[in-house]
Scaffold this motif. Structure first.
Motif, PDB file in Angstrom:
ATOM      1  N   GLU A 165       0.838  -1.201   0.000  1.00  0.00           N
ATOM      2  CA  GLU A 165       0.000   0.000   0.000  1.00  0.00           C
ATOM      3  C   GLU A 165       0.874   1.252   0.000  1.00  0.00           C
ATOM      4  OE1 GLU A 165      -4.222  -0.848   1.571  1.00  0.00           O
ATOM      5  OE2 GLU A 165      -2.986  -0.227   3.252  1.00  0.00           O
ATOM      6  N   ILE A 170      -3.178   6.106  -0.637  1.00  0.00           N
ATOM      7  CA  ILE A 170      -4.267   5.739   0.275  1.00  0.00           C
ATOM      8  C   ILE A 170      -5.211   6.915   0.494  1.00  0.00           C
ATOM      9  CG2 ILE A 170      -4.845   5.042   2.637  1.00  0.00           C
ATOM     10  CD1 ILE A 170      -2.273   3.416   2.688  1.00  0.00           C
ATOM     11  N   GLY A 203      -4.726   1.031  -2.056  1.00  0.00           N
ATOM     12  CA  GLY A 203      -4.518   2.470  -2.250  1.00  0.00           C
ATOM     13  C   GLY A 203      -5.413   2.954  -3.365  1.00  0.00           C
ATOM     14  N   VAL A 205      -8.208   1.804  -4.534  1.00  0.00           N
ATOM     15  CA  VAL A 205      -8.824   0.804  -5.417  1.00  0.00           C
ATOM     16  C   VAL A 205     -10.306   1.141  -5.533  1.00  0.00           C
ATOM     17  CG1 VAL A 205      -9.414  -1.637  -5.707  1.00  0.00           C
ATOM     18  CG2 VAL A 205      -7.179  -0.990  -4.750  1.00  0.00           C
ATOM     19  N   VAL A 224      -9.037  -2.737   0.334  1.00  0.00           N
ATOM     20  CA  VAL A 224      -9.838  -1.594  -0.110  1.00  0.00           C
ATOM     21  C   VAL A 224     -10.384  -0.818   1.077  1.00  0.00           C
ATOM     22  CG1 VAL A 224     -11.795  -0.930  -1.560  1.00  0.00           C
ATOM     23  CG2 VAL A 224     -10.596  -3.077  -2.014  1.00  0.00           C
ATOM     24  N   GLY A 225     -10.120   0.482   1.123  1.00  0.00           N
ATOM     25  CA  GLY A 225     -10.658   1.321   2.191  1.00  0.00           C
ATOM     26  C   GLY A 225     -11.999   1.901   1.776  1.00  0.00           C
TER      27      GLY A 225
HETATM   28  P1  PGA Z   1      -8.325   3.493   0.302  1.00  0.00           P
HETATM   29  O1  PGA Z   1      -7.612   2.817   1.592  1.00  0.00           O
HETATM   30  O2  PGA Z   1      -8.843   2.350  -0.542  1.00  0.00           O
HETATM   31  O3  PGA Z   1      -9.406   4.350   0.872  1.00  0.00           O
HETATM   32  O4  PGA Z   1      -7.268   4.255  -0.419  1.00  0.00           O
HETATM   33  C1  PGA Z   1      -6.847   1.641   1.481  1.00  0.00           C
HETATM   34  C2  PGA Z   1      -6.307   1.228   2.829  1.00  0.00           C
HETATM   35  O5  PGA Z   1      -5.932   2.099   3.626  1.00  0.00           O
HETATM   36  O6  PGA Z   1      -6.244   0.021   3.147  1.00  0.00           O
END
Ligand code: PGA
Length: 241
Positions: A165, A170, A203, A205, A224-225
């Motif tokens: 990541e 992110i 990051g 996604v 995925v965040g």
């Molecule tokens: P993001 O976060 O998909 O919102 O960029 C990813 C993560 O921090 O695991």
């Protein structure tokens, strides 16, 4: 054979009521998900129980976002492996950049947490990755190698997932080029003793870049965040083409 692992990281989002709503929308979308894809939700501690009780035999696996290295003790604010396994947790994110950045996590504490996770039969998802500054200075690969080397001391690579990541990607909408992520992930794999460890990219996604990311030969899944918080967008990711 490397496993395909698609994991959501809810971070500090969703109350119990909100998680139940999410499941109502998300569970039906898994009916068409091809076999062989592991789907994991890494949720806040307070949501673990409610999700566990509402899975109704679905293929979702439960994940947490941290675990302490001691089995119990005077560690205010921490959580033990046994507390997680008791509610059905199978996976745990360790060393996420937000933990390293805001909560003083180091490669040493990451290693201790990885050991504890495995001792309790949990599969850790180890996060590594560089800052924008480190990337611009040409230090990304050396930094990631150092993290892998130090984090994985005495860790069983047959029960492990790694997530690459890049910190600058992110939550920014600024995804790492799929080919570049593939290259870095190939380098990480070359450092492992077990080439079958699933290595994810994470990051920014999103539904609109998942197909390209998953088309890369070295990338075995995603962490995925933001896009895991809505049933429709996480469903599109899990059901990538
Ligand atoms: P993001 O976060 O998909 O919102 O960029 C990813 C993560 O921090 O695991």
């Amino acid at each position: 054979m490397r496993k395909i692992v698609l994991a959501g990281n809810w971070k500090m989002f969703k109350t119990q009521a909100e998680s139940e709503d999410f499941l109502k929308g998300f569970l039906p979308t898994l009916e068409d998900t091809p076999f062989g894809r592991e789907v994991i939700l890494c949720v806040p501690f307070t949501d673990l129980n409610v999700i566990s009780r509402n899975l109704h035999g679905s293929r979702i696996q439960l994940g947490a976002q941290n675990v302490h290295w001691a089995d119990n003790g005077a560690y205010t604010g921490e959580i033990s492996g046994e507390m997680l396994t008791e509610v059905g947790v199978r996976y745990v994110i360790i060393g996420h950049s937000e933990r390293r950045q805001y909560f003083g996590e180091t490669d040493e504490t990451v290693n201790l947490r990885l050991r504890a996770a495995q001792r309790h039969g949990l599969t850790p998802i180890l996060c590594v990755g560089e800052t924008k500054q480190q990337r611009d200075a040409g230090e990304a690969e050396a930094l990631i190698s150092k993290q892998i080397k130090e984090d994985l001391v005495d860790i069983d690579q047959s029960n492990l997932i790694i997530a690459y990541e890049p910190i600058w990607a992110i939550g920014t909408g600024d995804t790492c080029e799929a080919k570049e992520a593939n290259h870095i992930i190939g380098n990480i794999r070359s450092q492992l003793t077990n080439p079958d460890v699933p290595i994810q990219y994470g990051g920014s996604v999103k539904p609109n870049n998942i197909d390209e990311i998953m088309a890369q030969p070295e990338i075995d899944g995603v962490l995925v965040g933001g896009a895991s918080l809505e049933p429709e967008s996480f469903a599109r990711i899990v059901n990538y083409q």
